[in-house]
Scaffold this motif. Structure first.
Motif, PDB file in Angstrom:
ATOM      1  N   LYS A  54      12.766  -6.319   6.893  1.00  0.00           N
ATOM      2  CA  LYS A  54      12.664  -4.899   6.569  1.00  0.00           C
ATOM      3  C   LYS A  54      11.191  -4.507   6.460  1.00  0.00           C
ATOM      4  O   LYS A  54      10.360  -5.297   6.009  1.00  0.00           O
ATOM      5  N   PHE A  55      10.884  -3.266   6.847  1.00  0.00           N
ATOM      6  CA  PHE A  55       9.488  -2.813   6.865  1.00  0.00           C
ATOM      7  C   PHE A  55       9.354  -1.487   6.129  1.00  0.00           C
ATOM      8  O   PHE A  55      10.163  -0.575   6.301  1.00  0.00           O
ATOM      9  N   ILE A  56       8.310  -1.390   5.318  1.00  0.00           N
ATOM     10  CA  ILE A  56       7.974  -0.181   4.580  1.00  0.00           C
ATOM     11  C   ILE A  56       6.560   0.205   5.007  1.00  0.00           C
ATOM     12  O   ILE A  56       5.645  -0.623   4.928  1.00  0.00           O
ATOM     13  N   ILE A  57       6.371   1.435   5.435  1.00  0.00           N
ATOM     14  CA  ILE A  57       5.085   1.858   5.989  1.00  0.00           C
ATOM     15  C   ILE A  57       4.379   2.839   5.053  1.00  0.00           C
ATOM     16  O   ILE A  57       4.986   3.801   4.573  1.00  0.00           O
ATOM     17  N   SER A  58       3.106   2.595   4.828  1.00  0.00           N
ATOM     18  CA  SER A  58       2.259   3.504   4.060  1.00  0.00           C
ATOM     19  C   SER A  58       1.056   3.882   4.915  1.00  0.00           C
ATOM     20  O   SER A  58       0.261   3.018   5.286  1.00  0.00           O
ATOM     21  N   GLU A  59       0.941   5.178   5.233  1.00  0.00           N
ATOM     22  CA  GLU A  59      -0.214   5.618   6.025  1.00  0.00           C
ATOM     23  C   GLU A  59      -0.714   6.962   5.525  1.00  0.00           C
ATOM     24  O   GLU A  59      -0.106   8.008   5.759  1.00  0.00           O
ATOM     25  N   MET A  60      -1.824   6.934   4.857  1.00  0.00           N
ATOM     26  CA  MET A  60      -2.384   8.141   4.256  1.00  0.00           C
ATOM     27  C   MET A  60      -2.907   9.117   5.305  1.00  0.00           C
ATOM     28  O   MET A  60      -2.809  10.330   5.143  1.00  0.00           O
ATOM     29  N   LYS A  61      -3.465   8.610   6.417  1.00  0.00           N
ATOM     30  CA  LYS A  61      -4.130   9.483   7.381  1.00  0.00           C
ATOM     31  C   LYS A  61      -3.160  10.239   8.281  1.00  0.00           C
ATOM     32  O   LYS A  61      -3.582  11.137   9.018  1.00  0.00           O
ATOM     33  N   GLN A  62      -1.876   9.899   8.258  1.00  0.00           N
ATOM     34  CA  GLN A  62      -0.858  10.617   9.030  1.00  0.00           C
ATOM     35  C   GLN A  62      -1.205  10.685  10.518  1.00  0.00           C
ATOM     36  O   GLN A  62      -1.302  11.764  11.098  1.00  0.00           O
ATOM     37  N   LEU A 112      -5.950   0.481   2.661  1.00  0.00           N
ATOM     38  CA  LEU A 112      -5.574   0.225   1.274  1.00  0.00           C
ATOM     39  C   LEU A 112      -6.629   0.713   0.289  1.00  0.00           C
ATOM     40  O   LEU A 112      -6.309   1.303  -0.747  1.00  0.00           O
ATOM     41  N   THR A 113      -7.906   0.487   0.606  1.00  0.00           N
ATOM     42  CA  THR A 113      -8.971   0.906  -0.304  1.00  0.00           C
ATOM     43  C   THR A 113      -8.924   2.414  -0.550  1.00  0.00           C
ATOM     44  O   THR A 113      -9.013   2.884  -1.690  1.00  0.00           O
ATOM     45  N   SER A 114      -8.776   3.193   0.525  1.00  0.00           N
ATOM     46  CA  SER A 114      -8.714   4.655   0.401  1.00  0.00           C
ATOM     47  C   SER A 114      -7.444   5.102  -0.302  1.00  0.00           C
ATOM     48  O   SER A 114      -7.432   6.108  -1.021  1.00  0.00           O
ATOM     49  N   LEU A 115      -6.374   4.342  -0.109  1.00  0.00           N
ATOM     50  CA  LEU A 115      -5.098   4.703  -0.724  1.00  0.00           C
ATOM     51  C   LEU A 115      -5.189   4.653  -2.247  1.00  0.00           C
ATOM     52  O   LEU A 115      -4.616   5.510  -2.932  1.00  0.00           O
ATOM     53  N   PHE A 116      -5.913   3.706  -2.777  1.00  0.00           N
ATOM     54  CA  PHE A 116      -6.076   3.631  -4.225  1.00  0.00           C
ATOM     55  C   PHE A 116      -6.757   4.878  -4.770  1.00  0.00           C
ATOM     56  O   PHE A 116      -6.452   5.352  -5.870  1.00  0.00           O
ATOM     57  N   GLU A 117      -7.698   5.415  -4.001  1.00  0.00           N
ATOM     58  CA  GLU A 117      -8.385   6.634  -4.440  1.00  0.00           C
ATOM     59  C   GLU A 117      -7.410   7.805  -4.484  1.00  0.00           C
ATOM     60  O   GLU A 117      -7.544   8.709  -5.313  1.00  0.00           O
ATOM     61  N   LEU A 118      -6.427   7.805  -3.582  1.00  0.00           N
ATOM     62  CA  LEU A 118      -5.406   8.857  -3.570  1.00  0.00           C
ATOM     63  C   LEU A 118      -4.608   8.856  -4.875  1.00  0.00           C
ATOM     64  O   LEU A 118      -4.127   9.904  -5.321  1.00  0.00           O
ATOM     65  N   ALA A 119      -4.491   7.700  -5.487  1.00  0.00           N
ATOM     66  CA  ALA A 119      -3.690   7.573  -6.704  1.00  0.00           C
ATOM     67  C   ALA A 119      -4.320   8.284  -7.897  1.00  0.00           C
ATOM     68  O   ALA A 119      -3.642   8.545  -8.897  1.00  0.00           O
ATOM     69  N   GLY A 120      -5.622   8.609  -7.824  1.00  0.00           N
ATOM     70  CA  GLY A 120      -6.288   9.329  -8.913  1.00  0.00           C
ATOM     71  C   GLY A 120      -6.241   8.575 -10.220  1.00  0.00           C
ATOM     72  O   GLY A 120      -6.637   7.414 -10.292  1.00  0.00           O
TER      73      GLY A 120
END
Length: 248
Positions: A54-62, A112-120
């Motif tokens: 199974k695969f779960i995708i996370s992509e902030m830049k769309q 991943l590094t940028s994604l953490f910044e999205l978390a605020g």
């Protein structure tokens, strides 16, 4: 008619293919070096190795996964951080229910590094969740495929979380400071800094292997590969059950 290879998407310089089975994979490289194509090919390869995956995708830049944005296990833009919750909650479910099926889960996180910044304000909370996945994922068959232009050790918080990646791949031009932080080099060993697109280096850390030079195989039809990935992700869509708070 063009066919899509289900084989290892990498070649060793000099012939043969590297072992890319992994607990957690870190794939680094600057923009345009072939990271996205490599990840698509890795997903296809892993699924063909075990169709229960199974695969779960996370992509902030769309960008890369817009073709699959309608799927519930593809988290784009501001929702990208929620993919971490899916994998983390699945670990919690498997901890509490030993009889729960432990099919392979792959959390694929772009930048991943940028994604953490999205978390605020929740940054430390999500860093800790990633650390839990890195440290305990092996026991529950939940694996992280982290993709980034760079991943500073500080991005994963204090400690040795970065060392939990069993496989590291770096594509394209590499700074000496990056390679020294990524790979365990032999005394006096130097890596080529200015590699062309689709070339890079790979090292396994779970068996003491040396760094090897690799090449990403040419994909004859990227749209065919995307279609295959879309089908695979569609078969993974039921992973969203893991985020139901009532099931915890």
């Amino acid at each position: 008619m063009k066919s899509l290879s289900s084989k290892n998407p990498f070649l060793k310089a000099g012939g043969g293919t590297p072992d890319i089975d992994f607990i957690h994979l870190l794939l680094l490289g600057s923009s345009g070096v072939g990271k996205s194509t490599a990840v698509f090919a890795i997903i296809n390869y892993l699924y063909n190795q075990n169709p229960a995956s199974k695969f779960i995708i996370s992509e902030m830049k769309q960008s890369d996964y817009l073709f699959a944005e309608h799927l519930p296990n593809v988290y784009l833009g501001d929702r990208a951080i929620l993919a971490i919750d899916v994998a983390f909650n699945e670990i919690e479910l498997r901890k509490k229910n030993r009889g729960r099926e432990k099919t392979p889960y792959y959390l694929v996180v772009e930048e991943l590094t940028s994604l953490f910044e999205l978390a605020g304000k929740s940054k430390k909370e999500y860093q800790e969740k990633i650390r839990v996945i890195l440290y305990t994922g092996r026991a529950f068959n939940i694996k992280l495929l982290a993709v980034s232009q760079d991943l500073l050790a500080s991005a994963l918080g204090e400690g040795s979380a970065r060392n939990q990646f069993s496989l590291v791949i770096a594509l394209g031009s590499l700074r000496s400071s990056v390679t020294k932080g990524l790979f365990e080099l032999e005394e006096g060993q130097e890596l080529q800094k200015n590699l062309p697109k689709r070339f890079g280096y790979l090292q396994r850390f779970d068996d003491g292997s040396n760094v090897i030079k690799i090449k990403v195989k040419q994909v004859p039809d990227i749209n065919l590969l995307k279609g295959r990935v879309l089908d695979i992700l569609g078969k993974s869509a039921n992973v969203v059950e893991a985020v139901d708070p009532d099931s915890l």
